[in-house]
Design a protein around this motif. Structure first.
Motif, PDB file in Angstrom:
ATOM      1  N   LYS A   1      -1.937   0.060   1.601  1.00  0.00           N
ATOM      2  CA  LYS A   1      -2.879   1.110   1.241  1.00  0.00           C
ATOM      3  C   LYS A   1      -3.546   1.671   2.499  1.00  0.00           C
ATOM      4  N   LYS A   2      -3.830   2.960   2.491  1.00  0.00           N
ATOM      5  CA  LYS A   2      -4.563   3.555   3.594  1.00  0.00           C
ATOM      6  C   LYS A   2      -6.000   3.021   3.577  1.00  0.00           C
ATOM      7  N   VAL A   3      -6.456   2.509   4.735  1.00  0.00           N
ATOM      8  CA  VAL A   3      -7.814   1.985   4.849  1.00  0.00           C
ATOM      9  C   VAL A   3      -8.423   2.467   6.160  1.00  0.00           C
ATOM     10  N   LEU A   4      -9.592   3.089   6.066  1.00  0.00           N
ATOM     11  CA  LEU A   4     -10.343   3.540   7.228  1.00  0.00           C
ATOM     12  C   LEU A   4     -11.627   2.729   7.310  1.00  0.00           C
ATOM     13  N   GLY A   5     -11.831   2.023   8.419  1.00  0.00           N
ATOM     14  CA  GLY A   5     -13.031   1.222   8.599  1.00  0.00           C
ATOM     15  C   GLY A   5     -13.933   1.815   9.657  1.00  0.00           C
TER      16      GLY A   5
ATOM     17  N   ALA B   1      -7.193  -6.136  -7.895  1.00  0.00           N
ATOM     18  CA  ALA B   1      -5.924  -5.771  -7.254  1.00  0.00           C
ATOM     19  C   ALA B   1      -5.209  -4.692  -8.062  1.00  0.00           C
ATOM     20  N   ALA B   2      -5.292  -4.780  -9.376  1.00  0.00           N
ATOM     21  CA  ALA B   2      -4.640  -3.780 -10.233  1.00  0.00           C
ATOM     22  C   ALA B   2      -5.326  -2.427 -10.092  1.00  0.00           C
ATOM     23  N   GLU B   3      -6.665  -2.429 -10.037  1.00  0.00           N
ATOM     24  CA  GLU B   3      -7.395  -1.170  -9.873  1.00  0.00           C
ATOM     25  C   GLU B   3      -7.095  -0.530  -8.524  1.00  0.00           C
ATOM     26  N   ALA B   4      -6.887  -1.349  -7.509  1.00  0.00           N
ATOM     27  CA  ALA B   4      -6.598  -0.831  -6.175  1.00  0.00           C
ATOM     28  C   ALA B   4      -5.340   0.023  -6.159  1.00  0.00           C
ATOM     29  N   ASP B   5      -4.397  -0.280  -7.033  1.00  0.00           N
ATOM     30  CA  ASP B   5      -3.152   0.486  -7.091  1.00  0.00           C
ATOM     31  C   ASP B   5      -3.388   1.950  -7.423  1.00  0.00           C
ATOM     32  N   GLY B   6      -4.499   2.242  -8.115  1.00  0.00           N
ATOM     33  CA  GLY B   6      -4.773   3.617  -8.535  1.00  0.00           C
ATOM     34  C   GLY B   6      -5.396   4.487  -7.466  1.00  0.00           C
ATOM     35  N   TYR B   7      -5.682   3.915  -6.305  1.00  0.00           N
ATOM     36  CA  TYR B   7      -6.339   4.679  -5.243  1.00  0.00           C
ATOM     37  C   TYR B   7      -5.363   5.055  -4.132  1.00  0.00           C
ATOM     38  N   ASP B   8      -5.612   6.237  -3.560  1.00  0.00           N
ATOM     39  CA  ASP B   8      -4.799   6.709  -2.434  1.00  0.00           C
ATOM     40  C   ASP B   8      -5.320   6.205  -1.100  1.00  0.00           C
TER      41      ASP B   8
ATOM     42  N   ILE C   1      -3.688   1.482   8.506  1.00  0.00           N
ATOM     43  CA  ILE C   1      -5.042   0.969   8.750  1.00  0.00           C
ATOM     44  C   ILE C   1      -5.552   1.498  10.083  1.00  0.00           C
ATOM     45  N   MET C   2      -6.803   2.001  10.070  1.00  0.00           N
ATOM     46  CA  MET C   2      -7.426   2.476  11.301  1.00  0.00           C
ATOM     47  C   MET C   2      -8.902   2.098  11.301  1.00  0.00           C
ATOM     48  N   GLY C   3      -9.377   1.593  12.443  1.00  0.00           N
ATOM     49  CA  GLY C   3     -10.777   1.241  12.604  1.00  0.00           C
ATOM     50  C   GLY C   3     -11.442   2.110  13.652  1.00  0.00           C
ATOM     51  N   ILE C   4     -12.705   2.479  13.404  1.00  0.00           N
ATOM     52  CA  ILE C   4     -13.502   3.288  14.327  1.00  0.00           C
ATOM     53  C   ILE C   4     -14.839   2.592  14.518  1.00  0.00           C
ATOM     54  N   GLN C   5     -15.182   2.259  15.766  1.00  0.00           N
ATOM     55  CA  GLN C   5     -16.443   1.564  16.012  1.00  0.00           C
ATOM     56  C   GLN C   5     -17.649   2.487  15.844  1.00  0.00           C
ATOM     57  N   GLY C   6     -17.525   3.742  16.213  1.00  0.00           N
ATOM     58  CA  GLY C   6     -18.621   4.696  16.087  1.00  0.00           C
ATOM     59  C   GLY C   6     -18.810   5.175  14.662  1.00  0.00           C
ATOM     60  N   HIS C   7     -19.718   6.155  14.510  1.00  0.00           N
ATOM     61  CA  HIS C   7     -20.072   6.664  13.180  1.00  0.00           C
ATOM     62  C   HIS C   7     -19.793   8.162  13.081  1.00  0.00           C
ATOM     63  N   PRO C   8     -18.575   8.560  12.745  1.00  0.00           N
ATOM     64  CA  PRO C   8     -18.286   9.992  12.575  1.00  0.00           C
ATOM     65  C   PRO C   8     -19.121  10.634  11.475  1.00  0.00           C
ATOM     66  N   GLU C   9     -19.595   9.824  10.528  1.00  0.00           N
ATOM     67  CA  GLU C   9     -20.331  10.344   9.365  1.00  0.00           C
ATOM     68  C   GLU C   9     -21.808  10.608   9.663  1.00  0.00           C
ATOM     69  N   TYR C  10     -22.348  10.031  10.734  1.00  0.00           N
ATOM     70  CA  TYR C  10     -23.771  10.168  11.047  1.00  0.00           C
ATOM     71  C   TYR C  10     -24.089  11.535  11.635  1.00  0.00           C
ATOM     72  N   ASP C  11     -25.340  11.967  11.415  1.00  0.00           N
ATOM     73  CA  ASP C  11     -25.866  13.124  12.126  1.00  0.00           C
ATOM     74  C   ASP C  11     -27.138  12.702  12.863  1.00  0.00           C
TER      75      ASP C  11
ATOM     76  N   ARG D   1      -6.093  13.171  -6.554  1.00  0.00           N
ATOM     77  CA  ARG D   1      -6.095  12.093  -5.563  1.00  0.00           C
ATOM     78  C   ARG D   1      -7.400  11.314  -5.666  1.00  0.00           C
ATOM     79  N   LYS D   2      -7.303   9.995  -5.521  1.00  0.00           N
ATOM     80  CA  LYS D   2      -8.459   9.126  -5.709  1.00  0.00           C
ATOM     81  C   LYS D   2      -8.724   8.298  -4.450  1.00  0.00           C
ATOM     82  N   PHE D   3      -9.997   8.227  -4.088  1.00  0.00           N
ATOM     83  CA  PHE D   3     -10.414   7.448  -2.937  1.00  0.00           C
ATOM     84  C   PHE D   3     -11.641   6.627  -3.302  1.00  0.00           C
ATOM     85  N   ALA D   4     -11.821   5.506  -2.627  1.00  0.00           N
ATOM     86  CA  ALA D   4     -12.955   4.636  -2.889  1.00  0.00           C
ATOM     87  C   ALA D   4     -13.688   4.336  -1.591  1.00  0.00           C
ATOM     88  N   VAL D   5     -15.006   4.347  -1.670  1.00  0.00           N
ATOM     89  CA  VAL D   5     -15.856   3.925  -0.562  1.00  0.00           C
ATOM     90  C   VAL D   5     -16.371   2.525  -0.884  1.00  0.00           C
TER      91      VAL D   5
END
Length: 268
Positions: free
Chosen positions: A115-119, A75-82, A205-215, A26-30
């Motif tokens: 495509k699944k997108v998390l913002g 756009a073509a490269e985007a097809d390869g990502y989950d 598509i889902m957006g989150i205003q906060g920062h789950p990734e921060y510590d 499975r492939k994901f992009a940041v």
């Protein structure tokens, strides 16, 4: 433009992209929308590694595109990502910088491809803009520190298997917000300061205003940077730091929710 392979443990070695795909990896992009500070590079290896640390799992391929420098998949490269993750930024989502307008166009392409997108933070805001919503300066000013948000019944009931609590602490660090949602989008959470803490658009598509990734370390570093630049007053910085002692972000609940959305089949 092509992205850079990250050197996180779950990323493929150089030259393995096609081989990994053939093996069903499975492939994901940041989509990185800010430059790493020296502190974040030294302490965490950069924001890309911070996100992979939250969301990545063994056997996956993760890649970073420096969107703030105009680097995006074709756009073509985007097809390869989950799935895709859009990070925070120092820039305004309502700005007209060329890279921001390019990102908006790319996000509309991802929407068309379902495509699944998390913002996250800026990513949350730019998704709203791309889909027809509006963003701007937060009406109640900066929101910095650990904030308790309130997930909607949609999340709590329909995603019961994720065990999402009704009061969900998260690290916040923003002075912009979503003013108006895109048509057909749904609010998934709110807080005392921010009416749209989370939203969904369809099931992809889902957006989150906060920062789950921060510590705590990242938050304290960013507060000090704002103080040094005279962007906040000392009393605001002290209040933000005090919030850390009052409550801790529920990192595990956020991890379940973000992974469940990005990699699962959540149906709302």
């Amino acid at each position: 433009m092509g992205g850079e392979n990250g050197d996180a443990a779950v990323a493929p070695a150089a030259g393995e992209k096609e081989e990994g795909k053939e093996k069903g990896r499975r492939k994901f992009a940041v989509l990185l929308c800010a430059d790493d500070s020296e502190y974040v590079r030294k302490a965490y290896g950069g924001y890309f590694k911070v996100f992979v640390g939250l969301l990545g799992e063994e056997g996956e391929a993760w890649q970073v595109y420096r969107a703030a420098h105009g680097e995006l998949p074709t756009a073509a490269e985007a097809d390869g990502y989950d799935g895709f993750v859009i990070t925070g930024s120092c820039n305004d989502a309502h700005g007209d910088d060329p890279w921001i307008e390019g990102l908006v166009a790319f996000l509309r392409t991802l929407d068309a491809k379902k495509k699944k997108v998390l913002g996250v933070c800026f990513g949350h805001q730019i998704l709203s803009r791309a889909l027809g919503g509006t963003t701007g300066r937060a009406k109640k000013g900066w929101d910095i520190g650990v904030t308790c948000i309130h997930p909607s019944h949609t999340i709590i009931k329909s995603q019961a298997s994720l065990h999402i609590p009704s009061h969900l602490p998260v690290i916040e660090f923003h002075r912009d917000e979503v003013w108006q949602l895109p048509p057909q989008a749904e609010v998934l959470a709110w807080s005392e300061k921010t009416g749209i803490e989370m939203f969904r658009y369809g099931n992809h598509i889902m957006g989150i205003q906060g920062h789950p990734e921060y510590d705590k370390g990242i938050l304290l570093h960013l507060i000090d940077r704002l103080l040094q630049r005279n962007l906040i007053q000392t009393c605001h910085a002290e209040a933000a730091k005090a919030s850390i002692g009052m409550r801790q972000p529920d990192r595990e609940a956020w991890k379940r929710l973000c992974k469940g959305f990005l990699k699962g089949d959540l149906l709302w």
